[in-house]
Design a protein around this motif. Structure first.
Motif, PDB file in Angstrom:
ATOM      1  N   THR A 432     -50.418 -47.795   0.391  1.00  0.00           N
ATOM      2  CA  THR A 432     -49.728 -47.820  -0.947  1.00  0.00           C
ATOM      3  C   THR A 432     -48.261 -47.361  -0.685  1.00  0.00           C
ATOM      4  O   THR A 432     -48.246 -46.829   0.145  1.00  0.00           O
ATOM      5  N   ARG A 433     -47.487 -47.868  -1.789  1.00  0.00           N
ATOM      6  CA  ARG A 433     -46.260 -47.351  -1.751  1.00  0.00           C
ATOM      7  C   ARG A 433     -46.179 -45.867  -1.798  1.00  0.00           C
ATOM      8  O   ARG A 433     -45.037 -45.002  -1.037  1.00  0.00           O
ATOM      9  N   GLY A 434     -46.867 -45.148  -2.746  1.00  0.00           N
ATOM     10  CA  GLY A 434     -46.841 -43.679  -2.572  1.00  0.00           C
ATOM     11  C   GLY A 434     -47.225 -43.037  -1.141  1.00  0.00           C
ATOM     12  O   GLY A 434     -46.515 -42.154  -0.717  1.00  0.00           O
ATOM     13  N   GLU A 435     -48.064 -43.810  -0.400  1.00  0.00           N
ATOM     14  CA  GLU A 435     -48.106 -43.084   0.998  1.00  0.00           C
ATOM     15  C   GLU A 435     -47.034 -43.545   1.809  1.00  0.00           C
ATOM     16  O   GLU A 435     -46.800 -42.688   2.686  1.00  0.00           O
ATOM     17  N   ALA A 436     -46.225 -44.692   1.768  1.00  0.00           N
ATOM     18  CA  ALA A 436     -45.297 -44.860   2.397  1.00  0.00           C
ATOM     19  C   ALA A 436     -43.957 -43.948   2.232  1.00  0.00           C
ATOM     20  O   ALA A 436     -43.543 -43.608   3.007  1.00  0.00           O
ATOM     21  N   LYS A 437     -43.850 -43.430   0.711  1.00  0.00           N
ATOM     22  CA  LYS A 437     -42.912 -42.433   0.762  1.00  0.00           C
ATOM     23  C   LYS A 437     -43.041 -41.318   1.266  1.00  0.00           C
ATOM     24  O   LYS A 437     -42.251 -40.708   1.619  1.00  0.00           O
ATOM     25  N   ILE A 438     -44.376 -40.899   0.880  1.00  0.00           N
ATOM     26  CA  ILE A 438     -44.774 -39.441   1.258  1.00  0.00           C
ATOM     27  C   ILE A 438     -44.399 -39.401   2.942  1.00  0.00           C
ATOM     28  O   ILE A 438     -43.934 -38.464   3.406  1.00  0.00           O
ATOM     29  N   ALA A 439     -45.082 -40.484   3.770  1.00  0.00           N
ATOM     30  CA  ALA A 439     -44.782 -40.535   5.130  1.00  0.00           C
ATOM     31  C   ALA A 439     -43.279 -40.566   5.631  1.00  0.00           C
ATOM     32  O   ALA A 439     -42.978 -39.520   6.370  1.00  0.00           O
ATOM     33  N   LEU A 440     -42.752 -41.414   4.972  1.00  0.00           N
ATOM     34  CA  LEU A 440     -41.176 -41.439   5.548  1.00  0.00           C
ATOM     35  C   LEU A 440     -40.544 -40.374   5.013  1.00  0.00           C
ATOM     36  O   LEU A 440     -39.457 -39.923   5.988  1.00  0.00           O
ATOM     37  N   LEU A 441     -40.523 -39.724   3.904  1.00  0.00           N
ATOM     38  CA  LEU A 441     -39.613 -38.648   3.536  1.00  0.00           C
ATOM     39  C   LEU A 441     -40.266 -37.383   4.504  1.00  0.00           C
ATOM     40  O   LEU A 441     -39.374 -36.678   4.809  1.00  0.00           O
ATOM     41  N   GLY A 442     -41.510 -37.346   4.730  1.00  0.00           N
ATOM     42  CA  GLY A 442     -41.932 -36.231   5.488  1.00  0.00           C
ATOM     43  C   GLY A 442     -41.465 -36.368   6.957  1.00  0.00           C
ATOM     44  O   GLY A 442     -41.156 -35.268   7.530  1.00  0.00           O
ATOM     45  N   ALA A 443     -41.056 -37.671   7.393  1.00  0.00           N
ATOM     46  CA  ALA A 443     -40.455 -37.799   8.887  1.00  0.00           C
ATOM     47  C   ALA A 443     -39.220 -37.475   8.655  1.00  0.00           C
ATOM     48  O   ALA A 443     -38.700 -36.656   9.894  1.00  0.00           O
ATOM     49  N   MET A 444     -38.363 -37.622   7.815  1.00  0.00           N
ATOM     50  CA  MET A 444     -37.269 -37.184   7.742  1.00  0.00           C
ATOM     51  C   MET A 444     -36.815 -35.823   7.214  1.00  0.00           C
ATOM     52  O   MET A 444     -35.804 -35.084   7.817  1.00  0.00           O
ATOM     53  N   TYR A 445     -37.583 -35.068   6.597  1.00  0.00           N
ATOM     54  CA  TYR A 445     -37.606 -33.947   5.993  1.00  0.00           C
ATOM     55  C   TYR A 445     -38.504 -32.703   6.798  1.00  0.00           C
ATOM     56  O   TYR A 445     -38.308 -31.736   6.487  1.00  0.00           O
ATOM     57  N   GLY A 446     -39.093 -33.236   7.569  1.00  0.00           N
ATOM     58  CA  GLY A 446     -39.847 -32.233   8.311  1.00  0.00           C
ATOM     59  C   GLY A 446     -41.395 -31.836   7.825  1.00  0.00           C
ATOM     60  O   GLY A 446     -41.894 -30.860   8.097  1.00  0.00           O
ATOM     61  N   ALA A 447     -41.785 -32.581   6.849  1.00  0.00           N
ATOM     62  CA  ALA A 447     -43.045 -32.237   6.410  1.00  0.00           C
ATOM     63  C   ALA A 447     -43.908 -33.105   7.162  1.00  0.00           C
ATOM     64  O   ALA A 447     -44.490 -33.979   7.105  1.00  0.00           O
ATOM     65  N   THR A 448     -44.568 -32.206   7.913  1.00  0.00           N
ATOM     66  CA  THR A 448     -45.360 -32.793   9.239  1.00  0.00           C
ATOM     67  C   THR A 448     -46.845 -32.306   9.167  1.00  0.00           C
ATOM     68  O   THR A 448     -47.577 -32.735  10.031  1.00  0.00           O
ATOM     69  N   THR A 449     -47.158 -31.850   7.824  1.00  0.00           N
ATOM     70  CA  THR A 449     -48.535 -31.450   7.750  1.00  0.00           C
ATOM     71  C   THR A 449     -48.948 -31.930   6.469  1.00  0.00           C
ATOM     72  O   THR A 449     -48.374 -32.839   5.813  1.00  0.00           O
ATOM     73  N   GLY A 450     -50.485 -31.652   6.248  1.00  0.00           N
ATOM     74  CA  GLY A 450     -51.012 -32.281   5.056  1.00  0.00           C
ATOM     75  C   GLY A 450     -50.989 -33.883   5.028  1.00  0.00           C
ATOM     76  O   GLY A 450     -51.196 -34.580   6.023  1.00  0.00           O
ATOM     77  N   GLU A 451     -50.934 -34.308   3.846  1.00  0.00           N
ATOM     78  CA  GLU A 451     -51.115 -35.621   3.727  1.00  0.00           C
ATOM     79  C   GLU A 451     -49.777 -36.486   4.498  1.00  0.00           C
ATOM     80  O   GLU A 451     -50.323 -37.721   5.125  1.00  0.00           O
ATOM     81  N   SER A 452     -48.533 -35.862   4.487  1.00  0.00           N
ATOM     82  CA  SER A 452     -47.592 -36.522   5.495  1.00  0.00           C
ATOM     83  C   SER A 452     -47.967 -36.589   6.761  1.00  0.00           C
ATOM     84  O   SER A 452     -47.637 -37.458   7.692  1.00  0.00           O
ATOM     85  N   GLY A 453     -48.427 -35.374   7.305  1.00  0.00           N
ATOM     86  CA  GLY A 453     -48.738 -35.354   8.669  1.00  0.00           C
ATOM     87  C   GLY A 453     -49.724 -36.208   9.060  1.00  0.00           C
ATOM     88  O   GLY A 453     -49.925 -36.934  10.129  1.00  0.00           O
ATOM     89  N   ARG A 454     -51.094 -36.551   8.076  1.00  0.00           N
ATOM     90  CA  ARG A 454     -51.795 -37.488   8.401  1.00  0.00           C
ATOM     91  C   ARG A 454     -51.244 -38.981   8.570  1.00  0.00           C
ATOM     92  O   ARG A 454     -51.660 -39.830   9.338  1.00  0.00           O
ATOM     93  N   LEU A 455     -50.189 -39.165   7.700  1.00  0.00           N
ATOM     94  CA  LEU A 455     -49.774 -40.530   7.793  1.00  0.00           C
ATOM     95  C   LEU A 455     -48.556 -40.842   9.072  1.00  0.00           C
ATOM     96  O   LEU A 455     -48.328 -41.951   9.294  1.00  0.00           O
TER      97      LEU A 455
END
Length: 640
Positions: A432-455
Motif C-alpha cells: 500500500t501507499r501508506g506502507e511505502a510512505k512509512i518505510a521510506l520516511l523511516g529510512a530517511m529519518y531513522g525510524a527503524t523499529t515497529g512497522e517501519s523496521g518491518r518494511l
C-alpha cells in the motif's frame, strides 16, 4: 563620492575601470567601512578604491556600478542588502563572506586546504547555525563511498551563478560521498571591516575552495548560499501580502470575539470548562503542564506527557476537548491578535528570515514564525488587486534527492512523473501507499523499529544504493564522525556530553546501564546524520531552485517595468512594486506575487527553474522534480 578615476567613465557600460579577475566576465567589488558612517567600494584586483561616501549614499554608489554586473563582496548580506532595497536598488549577485566562512569552517571537503591558510578573521562573526555547533573536532577524515552520476556542464550553471572554472561538479564520473570532521574558529560579533579586509577574506576563501577536495561543488554551494542571502533580504523587503480583516475573521470564527487583555477567548474558556468537568478538576489550569499531567493521571489516563500524539492514544471524554483547546491555544499564541498587530504592517507580513540558520542549511526565522504558518491563517495571504499568487512546492523532494545522490536508478524510476510512494507500490516493493510512505520516511529519518523496521528490508532489496547511502551516514554518526552533503556542507560533531557518555561505556567499571545509554545516544546521533545528508542536499537543491526563479523573475520584471497593465503593488516597496517577486519560502515551497498578466509566464519560470536545479546538482541522472503548482488569489485556495 566617486573618485576621479571612475567619475566620467560610469555612463558608458562598455568602458569599465574595474579591472582584474573575472568570473565569466564578472568583476568583483568589495564593500566595507572606511570609518564610522562611511563606506567604501574597492576593486581588489586593480587595487583601486572606486568610490566612498556616507552610509546614506551607499545605494546610489552601488547603483552606479551595478550596470557592470559585478559580484558584490561583503561581510553580511543581512547588513548591506536592506539598505539597497529600501532605496530601490536591486543587485544581481553577491558573495556573503559570513555564510561562506561558516560552510568552509566546517566542511570536511576543506579539511586540508583550511589548514594551509590563516584562520577566519575575528571581525567575521560566526553565523546562527555555527553557534550551535560543537567546537571540538577530530583530526581524522573517514571516507565513505556513494555512487552518483556526473552533473551538469558548466554551460548550464553559468547562466545562474556566473562562476568561473565550474566544470562538472562530479568531474564527469562517480562521486565520492565524503564523511569526516572539521574545526571551529574564534569570532567577533561586530562584523565591521574595511574594503581591503573584505578583499583579503574573500581571497582566503577562494584559495581554500581551490585546494579543497571538490572545488566545483564547494564553489557552487557558496554561490547558492550567497544567492539565498539576497533572496532572504528581498523576501523581507517585499513582504507577504496579507489581509488583516480576513485574519481577524479567522480568529473570531475559531476563538470567538477578541477578549479583553488578560482574558481567554470565549471558545477556549468553554473547552477548558468541559475538560475540568471530565477530569473532576474544577480549578485546573490547562496551560500548566504539571497541573494538567497530574489531573490526567488522577483521572486514570496513564500518560508520560501532554503531547498531542500521546493524548490521542487514550479513549476518555476529556481528550477531545483538551486537544481542541490545545489547537486553539497554539493558534492564539503563534498567530493571534497580538501577532497580527506586531507583524502585519501596511498590508504586509515581513518575517526576518535567517538563511543558513540551521546546521543542514535549512533556513530559520528570528521573528514572525514564517516557517510555521498554520492552514487556518493562510487564507489571509491574499494577492493585491490586479496581482496573483503562484504557489509551488516540490513534491516529495527528499526521497527524490536521495535517489539522485545514491544513483539509484530503480528508485528514480519509481518516482518519475508520479507520486513516489505509489511508484514503490507499483514496483511491487510493498502493498500500500501508506506502507511505502512509512518505510521510506523511516529510512530517511531513522525510524527503524515497529512497522517501519518491518518494511525496511523490502526497501533495501529494492533500492540497495539509496538505503546503503543513508545506512552509511547513520553508521558514521554513531561513531561520532561527520557526514557531508552533495555540495559540501558538513554536519556538526556530537556535543561533549555525547562523547562523555560513549567514553563512560568503555571504562572497566562500566555498568550495563552505561552501555545501554551509550548505544542509545549513538543511535540517536546516527538518526541525525542519516537524515542530514538528505535534508542538507535537499536544501541545496531548493537554494538553486530559488536562485533560478529569482533570475527569471528579474528578466520578466524588466519587461513589466514598461507596462502599466496591473496597478502597482506599492506595499512591496520600490524594487518590486511592478515586478513579479518571491514573497515566501518554506523548505520546499515558494510563493511568487505577480502581476496577473504575467502569472502564466511566472508559472513556467518556476517549473523550468526546478528542472534546472535538478540538472545543476545531478546532471542527466533520470530523476525529476515535479511541482504542485497553483495560480490563485489566496494562499488558502491551494487546497493544501
Amino acid at each position: 563620492m566617486l573618485l576621479p578615476s571612475t567619475r566620467e567613465s560610469l555612463p558608458h557600460p562598455s568602458d569599465t575601470h574595474v579591472r582584474g579577475r573575472r568570473d565569466n566576465e564578472t568583476v568583483r567589488i568589495t564593500v566595507g567601512d572606511l570609518e564610522p558612517g562611511r563606506v567604501g567600494l574597492f576593486d581588489p584586483d586593480a587595487g583601486t578604491l572606486l568610490a566612498e561616501g556616507r552610509l546614506a549614499e551607499f545605494p546610489s554608489l552601488v547603483a552606479l556600478f551595478e550596470h557592470m554586473r559585478p559580484r558584490w563582496v561583503w561581510s553580511d548580506t543581512r547588513r548591506w542588502a536592506p539598505l539597497l532595497l529600501t532605496a530601490g536598488v536591486r543587485i544581481e549577485r553577491c558573495s556573503d563572506l559570513r555564510l561562506s566562512a561558516a560552510i568552509l569552517e566546517w566542511s570536511t571537503d576543506a579539511d586540508t586546504s583550511r589548514t594551509e591558510h590563516p584562520p577566519r578573521p575575528s571581525w567575521l562573526a560566526p553565523g546562527p547555525a555555527e553557534l550551535a555547533l560543537d567546537a571540538t573536532h577530530a583530526a581524522a577524515s573517514i571516507p565513505g563511498a556513494a555512487a552518483a552520476p556526473a552533473t551538469a556542464s558548466s554551460a548550464d550553471r553559468v547562466a545562474l551563478f556566473e562562476l568561473d572554472e565550474l566544470d562538472d561538479v562530479a568531474d564527469g564520473g562517480p562521486r565520492e560521498g565524503r564523511i569526516g570532521e572539521a574545526s571551529g574558529a574564534a569570532s567577533d560579533a561586530l562584523g565591521r571591516a574595511t574594503p581591503h579586509q573584505v578583499a583579503d577574506e574573500h581571497d582566503r576563501q577562494l584559495a581554500i575552495v581551490a585546494r579543497s577536495a571538490r572545488p566545483p561543488r564547494l564553489r557552487l554551494l557558496l554561490a547558492a548560499e550567497s544567492a539565498g542571502a539576497l533572496i532572504g533580504a528581498e523576501l523581507t523587503a517585499a513582504g507577504v501580502p496579507w489581509d488583516s480583516a480576513t485574519h481577524d475573521r479567522v480568529l473570531t470564527d475559531a476563538l470567538g470575539p477578541r477578549p479583553r487583555p488578560g482574558a481567554k477567548p470565549a471558545r477556549m474558556e468553554e473547552l477548558a470548562a468541559h475538560v475540568r468537568i471530565e477530569l473532576a478538576a474544577p480549578t485546573l489550569n490547562l496551560d500548566s503542564q504539571v497541573e494538567l499531567l497530574r489531573a490526567l493521571r488522577a483521572a486514570g489516563i496513564r500518560v508520560d506527557s501532554t503531547a498531542r500524539w500521546e493524548l490521542r492514544e487514550h479513549d476518555h471524554p476529556a481528550i477531545t476537548p483538551l486537544l481542541a483547546y490545545k489547537r486553539l491555544a497554539r493558534l492564539l499564541s503563534a498567530n493571534g491578535w497580538g501577532w497580527l498587530e506586531t507583524w502585519v504592517i501596511g498590508g504586509r507580513f515581513r518575517p526576518d528570515y535567517v538563511p543558513g540558520g540551521t546546521a543542514t542549511g535549512r533556513w530559520a526565522t528570528s521573528g514572525g514564525g514564517a516557517l510555521q504558518l498554520p492552514k487556518q491563517v493562510r487564507t489571509a495571504v491574499v494577492a493585491d488587486p490586479g496581482w496573483q499568487l503562484v504557489v509551488a512546492d516540490a513534491a516529495q523532494l527528499e526521497p527524490r534527492v536521495l535517489a539522485a545522490m545514491a544513483g539509484d536508478l530503480r528508485m528514480a524510476e519509481a518516482a518519475r512523473g508520479r507520486d513516489i510512494y505509489q511508484g514503490i507500490v507499483d514496483a511491487g516493493v510493498v502493498a500500500t501507499r501508506g506502507e511505502a510512505k512509512i518505510a521510506l520516511l523511516g529510512a530517511m529519518y531513522g525510524a527503524t523499529t515497529g512497522e517501519s523496521g518491518r518494511l525496511l528490508p523490502r526497501l533495501a532489496r529494492a533500492f540497495p544504493a539509496a538505503m546503503a547511502l543513508v545506512d552509511r551516514a547513520a553508521a558514521t554518526g554513531e561513531r561520532g564522525a561527520r557526514v557531508t552533503t552533495l555540495l559540501g556542507r558538513s554536519s556538526p560533531l556530537p556535543p561533549a556530553s555525547w562523547r562523555a557518555t560513549q567514553a563512560r561505556a568503555t571504562e572497566p567499571d562500566a555498568t550495563a546501564q552505561d552501555e545501554r545509554r551509550a548505544r542509545s545516544s549513538a543511535r540517536d546521533w546516527g538518526r541525525f546524520t542519516r537524515n542530514f545528508v538528505v535534508q542538507g542536499t535537499a536544501a541545496e537543491w531548493a537554494l538553486c531552485w530559488m536562485a533560478g526563479v529569482r533570475a527569471r523573475l528579474a528578466r520578466l520584471g524588466e519587461l513589466e517595468d514598461q507596462s502599466d497593465a496591473s496597478p502597482p503593488a506599492t506595499a512591496a516597496g520600490p524594487v518590486f512594486a511592478r515586478r513579479p517577486h518571491l514573497v515566501y519560502y518554506l523548505h520546499d515551497e515558494i510563493i511568487v506575487h505577480t502581476p496577473a498578466e504575467l502569472a502564466d509566464e511566472v508559472a513556467v519560470a518556476v517549473r523550468e527553474s526546478a528542472a534546472d536545479a535538478g540538472r545543476l546538482l545531478f546532471g542527466e541522472f533520470p530523476v525529476d522534480f515535479p511541482l504542485d503548482l497553483s495560480v490563485v488569489q489566496s494562499y488558502g485556495d491551494t487546497g493544501d
